[in-house]
Motif scaffolding. Structure first.
Motif, mmCIF file in Angstrom:
data_model
loop_
_atom_site.group_PDB
_atom_site.id
_atom_site.type_symbol
_atom_site.label_atom_id
_atom_site.label_comp_id
_atom_site.label_asym_id
_atom_site.label_seq_id
_atom_site.Cartn_x
_atom_site.Cartn_y
_atom_site.Cartn_z
ATOM 1 N N ALA A 196 5.685 -0.725 4.071
ATOM 2 C CA ALA A 196 4.299 -0.321 3.809
ATOM 3 C C ALA A 196 3.395 -0.820 4.937
ATOM 4 O O ALA A 196 3.661 -1.852 5.552
ATOM 5 C CB ALA A 196 3.833 -0.905 2.481
ATOM 6 N N SER A 250 0.478 -2.014 4.540
ATOM 7 C CA SER A 250 -0.134 -3.266 4.097
ATOM 8 C C SER A 250 0.691 -3.906 2.994
ATOM 9 O O SER A 250 1.004 -3.253 1.993
ATOM 10 C CB SER A 250 -1.556 -2.998 3.573
ATOM 11 N N ASN A 251 1.077 -5.130 3.190
ATOM 12 C CA ASN A 251 1.675 -5.940 2.127
ATOM 13 C C ASN A 251 0.745 -7.109 1.898
ATOM 14 O O ASN A 251 0.525 -7.925 2.798
ATOM 15 C CB ASN A 251 3.068 -6.429 2.510
ATOM 16 N N HIS A 252 0.212 -7.158 0.703
ATOM 17 C CA HIS A 252 -0.841 -8.117 0.422
ATOM 18 C C HIS A 252 -0.298 -9.181 -0.520
ATOM 19 O O HIS A 252 0.159 -8.863 -1.614
ATOM 20 C CB HIS A 252 -2.017 -7.370 -0.226
ATOM 21 N N SER A 273 0.836 -1.198 0.000
ATOM 22 C CA SER A 273 0.000 0.000 0.000
ATOM 23 C C SER A 273 0.876 1.255 0.000
ATOM 24 O O SER A 273 2.023 1.224 0.425
ATOM 25 C CB SER A 273 -0.913 0.002 1.222
#
Lengths: 476, 225, 248
Positions: free
Chosen positions: B187, B189-191, B142
């Motif tokens: 980040a 969020s790391n997805h 993100s």
């Protein structure tokens, strides 16, 4: 922990489950599917025993140094701007939740699947606070609508058929639906999407907390946890204090072990690694992040050579899928949030043995759970050790104790043993027919209810032995 | 309970002093037989495609940037979507597809975006940090111009990437994440996305798109040959 | 080779023919077989129920019985598993008994394990022209790790038709006191096992542990499924007599 059928012991609840043909068929079908998928995926992956051993070593090291890694984990969390709450008991955790919810003036909450929130009855408490809570995992949503608890760690609604699900959805949504999976799933998508958008707080569990970065790793196949933690302005994470891994490199091991063991998937569809709340200049993601770390009986297992390893568990459910007892009675019969072999071990431990004391006996000690466990927890041995503690602390029936004292007396010397067999041989005479016993009397009743029991023959092997050596010396 | 007391309750039964460093580690991460496997650009591409498509992902490879742009245009046309969302111009795009996104009047994400505007997008177009050959996984971080909503909300997710972004293992992607933390720019969020959103909760019958995207389409620039 | 029999209480008191068969096979293979009469039971019923003191006192009969033995052989993977895995810890608090427990564990073999690993004999010249399915008992295969040895011996039998048992490695529901204490659950488990056995259309079910075989056999008999239940030693001896390969 609540029970579904209200009965207080596993025996009665099992009776109820054994009479439910749909349940048993559904459990057979689901656990078979998961077992075979696991077998296929681990076979293709290769070196499965080496991976299990790796998993065991990492978990053992982590738990043996848990204070250090929890400290590092929470310092990193706070450095990223998350709030950390330490809850010694379920009450402490609920108290922390209440304070956050009150401060946010929360009216609506969405949740993704989390066993630890089941353990402390988060939904029940939220409802008491007048907060509307919606489970978003499809299986959990079904279970919530039917007012039940999950019957499997990984597949919560294993016990519901599509007609029941359609009826629940129609009642919830006020619209007509077919029993097609696609239609039912589309209804859930529509309905739950509105719930995410309206929610003030999103609650998730935590599969792994990574100490070196302060990250939360969450595994889902549906993608619901991502919407739960990114759409509402506040994200609350509930986690058992043992759910830590030291490094990101360790996470790779568990990103393989967990989905392969749980559902036979090579990889989970969504692994979300969340490191703190949204950054400055980010327009989505939760603004506030709270992490509630729960003890609730876990620290009592630390330093206990018999049970510390139960904290190595990664909640994959593989032990349920291979358990012959779970296969027959399903999850609800355990009467505990954690069913199956892990539940039979863990539930009495977390409750200091006072509740769920009968669960460690709901096992044939076949060891399939140990063989399936991705971190090699000796669950079958732990079940015996729990029984030992019940005996040592006097929490067993006097008749049982007397029986084993008699066993000690009569089998402790060969002479007395032989006399015992001779007497038993005579006593069985009135109930023996055609070489077998069918009478449902005394301790034999559990056996003879479904099986014939052989009678003791006229002689024992030891009485025959002199003849064997005299006539049958084999070479001559 | 305060942190010190909480940690003390753990340290004490373990026979440890609070703050004491951990016992030395004998093993960290994956076994060497896994870490030391041979890996070439060609094997990574082949493995990624096999895994990604095995998870119901769709992938098209392109030999040039121009072809990829034309390809994206075709994909959007085939979908026939009217509401498209995409990362912002300043997001870390692997390939410049601005002209296509402009032509389709895609809604663009930026630091001041009102998320609600994206609530009903049908298609989300993003790039990615890297992709993982072992598992067919796309990794998305993100950022101010890379909103999570863009790929989590719609039914169709299109990912623009280069073959040179393929790594062999999850571990390589995770190590990079740990290094980002060290540098202070990890980040929020790391997805890690492996295929389409799926559930088997209704009578073991697998269904896709239950919360996240039902279609995941990767458009990959083959820049390694 | 001098071999002492650990016959187990269930074979001693109920399934004599298993003891006879094992004795005859060992004798036929050139072993000098003895039966130390001080032995009673491994103590597993008490141990598994949490009664360690009681298990210890009963288990002591084995430590005494076999202290002079070179090799101990038993027709039960479960009882041998008990000795291998739990005796050292059961007798941990007495240095003398602890050493005796370790010694016993080191010299004790389950029958098929002894035949294959120690005697290295898998072909006994047996002939058994029947359709046979094999149930691997949990403790023998999982706890003791004796997974392939019984099959190696069965594959050495001529004219035998071996058919795979569906869900073979699933527990039969015996579990010692579990079968009586949790009778309903145990009954459901054994019915599934019995149905799987019947589905193979085998004439004979063979196994290596009489606890499990008594359980499955008891269910087969109650439900009028005419399948003969045999311990591995019984099948092999009958086959040897039929095949007249090794005189028995």
């Amino acid at each position: 922990m609540s029970t579904t059928h209200g009965s207080t012991n596993v025996h009665d609840r099992a009776q109820h489950a054994l009479a439910d043909d749909f349940l048993r068929q559904a459990v057979h079908f689901t656990t078979d599917r998961l077992r075979y998928k696991k077998q296929a995926v681990t076979g293709e992956f290769g070196n499965w025993e080496a991976w299990r051993e790796r998993g065991r070593q990492i978990r053992q090291h982590t738990i043996a140094n848990l204070d250090y890694y929890l400290d590092l984990f929470t310092r990193n969390l706070e450095a990223h701007g998350a709030h950390v709450h330490f809850a010694a008991t379920a009450d402490d955790a609920i108290h922390a939740l209440r304070e956050i919810a009150t401060a946010q003036n929360a009216k609506r909450i969405v949740k993704s699947k989390s066993m630890v929130t089941e353990e402390i009855h988060v939904n029940h408490h939220l409802e008491e606070m007048g907060i509307h809570v919606v489970e978003t995992d499809l299986g959990e949503y079904i279970v919530q609508l039917s007012g039940e608890t999950p019957s499997h760690i990984i597949i919560p609604a294993i016990h519901k058929n599509r007609e029941q699900i359609r009826d629940l959805f129609e009642a919830a949504g006020g619209e007509r639906l077919t029993t097609e999976t696609r239609d039912l799933a589309a209804f859930a998508r529509r309905t739950l999407r509105r719930a995410y958008l309206a929610a003030d707080i999103g609650i998730t569990g935590c599969n792994f907390g990574i100490a070196e970065t302060g990250s939360i790793a969450l595994f889902t196949n549906e993608g619901n946890a991502d919407l739960v933690m990114n759409m509402p302005k506040t994200h609350i994470v509930f986690m058992g204090m043992e759910r830590i891994l030291p490094t990101m490199e360790d996470l790779e091991v568990f990103a393989h072990l967990l989905p392969k063991s749980a559902t036979g998937q090579n990889v989970i569809t969504y692994m979300s690694v969340i490191t703190g709340p949204r950054r400055q200049h980010e327009a989505d993601g939760a603004r506030d992040m709270h992490v509630i770390i729960l003890d609730n009986g876990r620290s009592r297992q630390l330093g206990d050579p018999d049970f510390q390893a139960v904290l190595h568990c990664i909640r994959c459910g593989a032990c349920l899928n291979v358990c012959p007892v779970y296969r027959q009675i399903g999850g609800h019969a355990y009467g505990s949030v954690y069913p199956g072999p892990i539940g039979a071990v863990l539930s009495p431990l977390l409750n200091n043995g006072e509740q769920y004391q009968d669960l460690p006996y709901a096992s044939s000690l076949c060891g399939a759970c140990y063989e399936a466990c991705p971190v090699k927890i000796p669950l079958h041995d732990m079940l015996v050790r729990e029984r030992q503690r019940f005996v040592a602390s006097g929490r067993v029936k006097p008749a049982e104790r007397a029986a084993f004292q008699a066993f000690r007396q009569l089998f402790g010397k060969a002479g007395r043993y032989q006399t015992t067999i001779r007497i038993a041989r005579r006593l069985q005479f009135p109930i023996a027919h055609d070489g077998y016993i069918r009478a449902k009397i005394g301790p034999l009743a559990g056996w003879t209810m479904s099986r014939d029991f052989p009678v003791l023959p006229k002689r024992t092997f030891r009485e025959l032995w002199p003849e064997l050596t005299r006539k049958g010396n084999g070479r001559g | 309970m305060d942190k010190a007391t909480f940690l003390e309750r753990i340290a004490k039964p373990l026979g440890r002093m609070p703050g004491e460093p951990p016992s030395p580690r004998t093993v960290v991460g994956v076994p060497s037989f896994w870490a030391d496997r041979p890996s070439t650009p060609a094997s990574r591409t082949a493995s990624f495609i096999e895994r990604f498509t095995g998870l119901a992902g769709e992938i098209v490879q392109y030999a040039s940037i121009e072809e990829l742009r034309i390809g994206l245009n075709h994909v959007l046309k085939d979908i026939g979507a009217t509401k498209i969302g995409a990362w912002g111009k300043e997001a870390p795009w692997s390939v410049d597809v601005e002209e296509v996104l402009e032509r389709w009047q895609a809604l663009r994400w930026h630091a001041q975006t009102e998320r609600r505007a994206f609530d009903d997008i049908e298609v989300g177009v993003t790039s990615c940090v890297c992709a993982i050959a072992d598992t067919g996984t796309i990794v998305i971080a993100s950022g101010p111009e890379a909103g999570r909503t863009v790929h989590q909300v719609p039914l169709i997710h299109i990912i623009i990437l280069r073959a040179s972004q393929l790594v062999q293992s999850l571990g390589e992607a995770l190590r990079e994440l740990a290094q980002a933390h060290e540098r202070g720019d990890v980040a929020a969020s790391n997805h890690f996305i492996s295929g389409a959103s799926r559930s088997s909760d209704i009578e073991n019958d697998q269904t896709i798109g239950v919360h996240g995207p039902a279609r995941v389409i990767a458009l990959m620039l083959q820049d390694m040959t | 080779m001098k071999v002492s029999l650990f016959i187990t209480c269930i074979v001693d008191s109920v399934f004599l023919n298993v003891g006879i068969s094992m004795t005859r096979i060992l004798q036929a293979c050139g072993c000098e077989v003895s039966f130390p009469p001080q032995q009673t039971c491994c103590g597993q019923p008490a141990f598994n129920s949490g009664y360690t003191d009681e298990a210890r006192d009963v288990g002591k009969t084995l430590l005494e019985a076999f202290q002079e033995s070179d090799v101990v052989v038993s027709p039960s993977g479960s009882c041998v598993g008990m000795i291998h895995h739990y005796y050292p810890q059961l007798f941990a608090d007495d240095p003398h008994l602890h050493q005796a427990a370790i010694d016993l564990a080191n010299k004790t073999y389950e029958f098929s394990q002894f035949m294959v690993q120690k005697l290295q004999m898998t072909d006994l010249g047996a002939r058994f022209p029947h359709r046979v399915t094999y149930h691997p008992s949990c403790h023998g295969s999982r706890l003791l790790g004796v997974k392939d040895e019984p099959m190696q011996l069965l594959r050495g039998v001529r004219e035998i038709e071996l058919v795979d048992l569906p869900y073979a490695t699933d527990c039969c529901g015996f579990g010692g006191t579990f079968a009586a204490k949790m009778g309903e659950i145990s009954s459901a488990i054994v019915e599934e096992k019995a149905a799987n056995v019947a589905d193979t259309l085998a004439e004979v079910l063979v196994g290596t542990d009489m606890g499990c075989l008594m359980n499955i056999g008891g269910r087969l008999r109650r439900t009028n499924r005419p399948i003969r239940v045999m311990h591995l030693t019984e099948l092999l001896l009958e086959g040897m007599q039929l095949g007249r390969g090794v005189k028995a």
